[in-house]
Design a protein around this motif. Sequence first.
Motif, PDB file in Angstrom:
ATOM      1  N   LYS A  40     -11.036  12.527 -11.641  1.00  0.00           N
ATOM      2  CA  LYS A  40      -9.765  13.025 -11.110  1.00  0.00           C
ATOM      3  C   LYS A  40      -9.957  13.869  -9.854  1.00  0.00           C
ATOM      4  CE  LYS A  40      -5.309  14.869 -12.192  1.00  0.00           C
ATOM      5  NZ  LYS A  40      -4.420  15.497 -13.126  1.00  0.00           N
ATOM      6  N   PRO A  41     -10.960  14.762  -9.783  1.00  0.00           N
ATOM      7  CA  PRO A  41     -11.147  15.488  -8.521  1.00  0.00           C
ATOM      8  C   PRO A  41     -11.428  14.553  -7.336  1.00  0.00           C
ATOM      9  CG  PRO A  41     -12.330  16.583 -10.269  1.00  0.00           C
ATOM     10  CD  PRO A  41     -11.828  15.292 -10.834  1.00  0.00           C
ATOM     11  N   LEU A  42     -12.133  13.460  -7.596  1.00  0.00           N
ATOM     12  CA  LEU A  42     -12.372  12.497  -6.516  1.00  0.00           C
ATOM     13  C   LEU A  42     -11.070  11.814  -6.092  1.00  0.00           C
ATOM     14  CD1 LEU A  42     -15.695  10.853  -7.766  1.00  0.00           C
ATOM     15  CD2 LEU A  42     -15.405  12.516  -5.912  1.00  0.00           C
ATOM     16  N   ILE A  43     -10.245  11.463  -7.088  1.00  0.00           N
ATOM     17  CA  ILE A  43      -8.947  10.858  -6.772  1.00  0.00           C
ATOM     18  C   ILE A  43      -8.081  11.856  -6.013  1.00  0.00           C
ATOM     19  CG2 ILE A  43      -6.796   9.989  -7.795  1.00  0.00           C
ATOM     20  CD1 ILE A  43      -8.529   8.876 -10.096  1.00  0.00           C
ATOM     21  N   ASN A  44      -8.110  13.116  -6.428  1.00  0.00           N
ATOM     22  CA  ASN A  44      -7.282  14.141  -5.798  1.00  0.00           C
ATOM     23  C   ASN A  44      -7.695  14.437  -4.360  1.00  0.00           C
ATOM     24  OD1 ASN A  44      -5.695  14.373  -8.042  1.00  0.00           O
ATOM     25  ND2 ASN A  44      -6.714  16.200  -8.819  1.00  0.00           N
ATOM     26  N   THR A  45      -8.940  14.100  -3.986  1.00  0.00           N
ATOM     27  CA  THR A  45      -9.354  14.339  -2.604  1.00  0.00           C
ATOM     28  C   THR A  45      -8.587  13.454  -1.635  1.00  0.00           C
ATOM     29  OG1 THR A  45     -11.173  12.760  -2.766  1.00  0.00           O
ATOM     30  CG2 THR A  45     -11.674  15.073  -3.232  1.00  0.00           C
ATOM     31  N   ILE A  46      -8.056  12.349  -2.154  1.00  0.00           N
ATOM     32  CA  ILE A  46      -7.208  11.500  -1.311  1.00  0.00           C
ATOM     33  C   ILE A  46      -5.977  12.291  -0.901  1.00  0.00           C
ATOM     34  CG2 ILE A  46      -5.807   9.399  -1.264  1.00  0.00           C
ATOM     35  CD1 ILE A  46      -7.809   8.237  -3.327  1.00  0.00           C
ATOM     36  N   GLY A  47      -5.533  13.138  -1.845  1.00  0.00           N
ATOM     37  CA  GLY A  47      -4.463  14.071  -1.550  1.00  0.00           C
ATOM     38  C   GLY A  47      -3.102  13.432  -1.456  1.00  0.00           C
ATOM     39  N   GLY A  48      -2.206  14.182  -0.953  1.00  0.00           N
ATOM     40  CA  GLY A  48      -0.813  13.778  -0.795  1.00  0.00           C
ATOM     41  C   GLY A  48      -0.136  14.866  -0.006  1.00  0.00           C
ATOM     42  N   THR A  49       1.124  15.065  -0.273  1.00  0.00           N
ATOM     43  CA  THR A  49       1.830  16.116   0.454  1.00  0.00           C
ATOM     44  C   THR A  49       1.439  17.494  -0.044  1.00  0.00           C
ATOM     45  OG1 THR A  49       3.685  15.974  -1.090  1.00  0.00           O
ATOM     46  CG2 THR A  49       3.815  14.644   0.915  1.00  0.00           C
ATOM     47  N   ASP A  50       0.917  17.574  -1.264  1.00  0.00           N
ATOM     48  CA  ASP A  50       0.493  18.853  -1.827  1.00  0.00           C
ATOM     49  C   ASP A  50      -0.950  18.705  -2.315  1.00  0.00           C
ATOM     50  OD1 ASP A  50       0.183  21.294  -2.988  1.00  0.00           O
ATOM     51  OD2 ASP A  50       1.990  21.183  -4.226  1.00  0.00           O
ATOM     52  N   ALA A  51      -1.912  18.969  -1.444  1.00  0.00           N
ATOM     53  CA  ALA A  51      -3.322  18.738  -1.759  1.00  0.00           C
ATOM     54  C   ALA A  51      -3.807  19.608  -2.919  1.00  0.00           C
ATOM     55  CB  ALA A  51      -4.184  18.986  -0.531  1.00  0.00           C
ATOM     56  N   ALA A  52      -3.173  20.751  -3.149  1.00  0.00           N
ATOM     57  CA  ALA A  52      -3.603  21.617  -4.244  1.00  0.00           C
ATOM     58  C   ALA A  52      -3.354  20.965  -5.597  1.00  0.00           C
ATOM     59  CB  ALA A  52      -2.879  22.957  -4.168  1.00  0.00           C
ATOM     60  N   GLN A  53      -2.318  20.124  -5.693  1.00  0.00           N
ATOM     61  CA  GLN A  53      -2.015  19.474  -6.964  1.00  0.00           C
ATOM     62  C   GLN A  53      -2.651  18.099  -7.086  1.00  0.00           C
ATOM     63  OE1 GLN A  53       2.280  19.650  -7.236  1.00  0.00           O
ATOM     64  NE2 GLN A  53       2.132  21.483  -8.494  1.00  0.00           N
ATOM     65  N   GLY A  54      -3.140  17.534  -6.044  1.00  0.00           N
ATOM     66  CA  GLY A  54      -3.817  16.256  -6.120  1.00  0.00           C
ATOM     67  C   GLY A  54      -3.031  15.122  -5.508  1.00  0.00           C
ATOM     68  N   ASP A  69       2.604  12.922 -10.239  1.00  0.00           N
ATOM     69  CA  ASP A  69       1.146  13.010 -10.243  1.00  0.00           C
ATOM     70  C   ASP A  69       0.526  11.625 -10.445  1.00  0.00           C
ATOM     71  OD1 ASP A  69      -1.463  13.788 -10.361  1.00  0.00           O
ATOM     72  OD2 ASP A  69      -1.211  15.140 -12.081  1.00  0.00           O
ATOM     73  N   PHE A  70       0.283  10.917  -9.349  1.00  0.00           N
ATOM     74  CA  PHE A  70      -0.334   9.598  -9.423  1.00  0.00           C
ATOM     75  C   PHE A  70      -1.786   9.684  -9.876  1.00  0.00           C
ATOM     76  CE2 PHE A  70       2.963   8.944  -6.093  1.00  0.00           C
ATOM     77  CZ  PHE A  70       3.777   8.130  -6.839  1.00  0.00           C
ATOM     78  N   GLY A  71      -2.451  10.785  -9.540  1.00  0.00           N
ATOM     79  CA  GLY A  71      -3.837  10.987  -9.956  1.00  0.00           C
ATOM     80  C   GLY A  71      -3.975  10.990 -11.465  1.00  0.00           C
ATOM     81  N   ALA A  72      -3.032  11.607 -12.172  1.00  0.00           N
ATOM     82  CA  ALA A  72      -3.080  11.645 -13.635  1.00  0.00           C
ATOM     83  C   ALA A  72      -2.898  10.254 -14.226  1.00  0.00           C
ATOM     84  CB  ALA A  72      -2.014  12.596 -14.175  1.00  0.00           C
ATOM     85  N   VAL A  73      -2.035   9.447 -13.631  1.00  0.00           N
ATOM     86  CA  VAL A  73      -1.819   8.083 -14.125  1.00  0.00           C
ATOM     87  C   VAL A  73      -3.072   7.237 -13.916  1.00  0.00           C
ATOM     88  CG1 VAL A  73      -0.443   5.993 -13.820  1.00  0.00           C
ATOM     89  CG2 VAL A  73       0.667   8.233 -13.757  1.00  0.00           C
TER      90      VAL A  73
END
Length: 137
Positions: A40-54, A69-73
């Motif tokens: 999940k941290p690797l997926i969250n590095t892609i980021g979005g409009t709110d990088a703190a949430q992933g 939260d697309f990262g959680a899915v």
Amino acid sequence: MLKGFKDFLMRGNVVDLAVAVVIGSAFTAIVTAFTGGLIKPLINTIGGTDAAQGLGFRIFSSNPLTFLDFGAVINAAINFVLVAAVVYFVIVMPVKKLQERRKRGQEPGPSEPTDVELLIEIRDLLRAQNRREEDRG
């Protein structure tokens, strides 16, 4: 003793129950920790409009509860695939191979009780039933 245990494992739905226990308990926790801590941290590095949430975005920027939260899915999908793969390759596939060998006659199947064993079991059950009736009367 080991032959009896092996026969027990190969009867009925014991393998199906074992698969359910494995999926529902310890292994799921291991996979969840792996994907939550590493993937999940690797997926969250892609980021979005709110990088703190992933990986995702807020529908309403003023409301943090509207974060999609697309990262959680993606993380949950990876969990499922990893658990299913391990269960298939560690439990289901070896049992299928064993069942195929039994059908071909290479491996003996579960042994059936002999007539004497069945009669002994019936005798013991009748004795126990008679004792209960004597205790009541």
